[in-house]
Design a protein around this motif. Structure first.
Motif, PDB file in Angstrom:
ATOM      1  N   ARG A   1      32.939  50.226   6.430  1.00 21.52           N
ATOM      2  CA  ARG A   1      33.255  50.847   7.717  1.00 21.52           C
ATOM      3  C   ARG A   1      34.646  50.477   8.211  1.00 21.52           C
ATOM      4  N   ASP A   2      35.092  49.245   7.894  1.00 21.11           N
ATOM      5  CA  ASP A   2      36.398  48.815   8.391  1.00 21.11           C
ATOM      6  C   ASP A   2      37.543  49.224   7.459  1.00 21.11           C
ATOM      7  N   GLY A   3      37.226  49.831   6.311  1.00 22.08           N
ATOM      8  CA  GLY A   3      38.240  50.302   5.377  1.00 22.08           C
ATOM      9  C   GLY A   3      38.852  49.225   4.501  1.00 22.08           C
ATOM     10  N   LYS A   4      38.463  47.963   4.680  1.00 23.14           N
ATOM     11  CA  LYS A   4      39.001  46.872   3.881  1.00 23.14           C
ATOM     12  C   LYS A   4      38.232  46.784   2.567  1.00 23.14           C
ATOM     13  N   PRO A   5      38.926  46.587   1.440  1.00 26.04           N
ATOM     14  CA  PRO A   5      38.295  46.702   0.123  1.00 26.04           C
ATOM     15  C   PRO A   5      37.566  45.452  -0.395  1.00 26.04           C
ATOM     16  N   TRP A   6      37.481  44.357   0.344  1.00 28.20           N
ATOM     17  CA  TRP A   6      36.875  43.154  -0.209  1.00 28.20           C
ATOM     18  C   TRP A   6      35.357  43.295  -0.325  1.00 28.20           C
ATOM     19  N   THR A   7      34.779  42.523  -1.224  1.00 29.41           N
ATOM     20  CA  THR A   7      33.333  42.519  -1.423  1.00 29.41           C
ATOM     21  C   THR A   7      32.856  41.084  -1.567  1.00 29.41           C
TER      22      THR A   7
END
Length: 103
Positions: free
Chosen positions: A7-13
């Motif tokens: 949802r926040d568009g940041k690619p971390w997992t």
């Protein structure tokens, strides 16, 4: 493995590709490297390097069956980071792979 964009568009997992490869192989121990790579969304070369890392660290054992490889996951191995080293990877595998036991 389908994915929903964050949802926040940041690619971390939360999980590394090493964890994803281990879980993928735990689900289907006879997958080809090509299939593992496709399932994880990485290159075949990256998948092969990760599998080699996991083998060298004792998390996987490779057995040749005809022209294919099959893998055995060693769930009793501890996590590598010192903060989690008192836990083995079995619980992670069971959580994500949905299987009861891996040697």
């Amino acid at each position: 493995m389908g994915s929903t964009p964050p949802r926040d568009g940041k690619p971390w997992t939360f999980l590394t590709n090493h964890a994803r490869v281990l879980i993928c192989i735990a689900r289907q121990p006879d997958l080809r490297v090509r299939d593992v790579a496709q399932a994880i969304g990485i290159t075949e070369r990256a998948a092969q390097l990760i599998i080699t890392d996991l083998e060298e660290a004792g998390y996987l054992t490779r057995t040749r069956v005809g022209r294919r490889n099959t893998y055995t996951v060693n769930g009793a191995r501890p996590f590598r980071h010192p903060v989690e080293a008192d836990h083995d990877v079995q619980a992670l595998i069971e959580l994500f792979a949905g299987h009861d036991s891996y040697a």
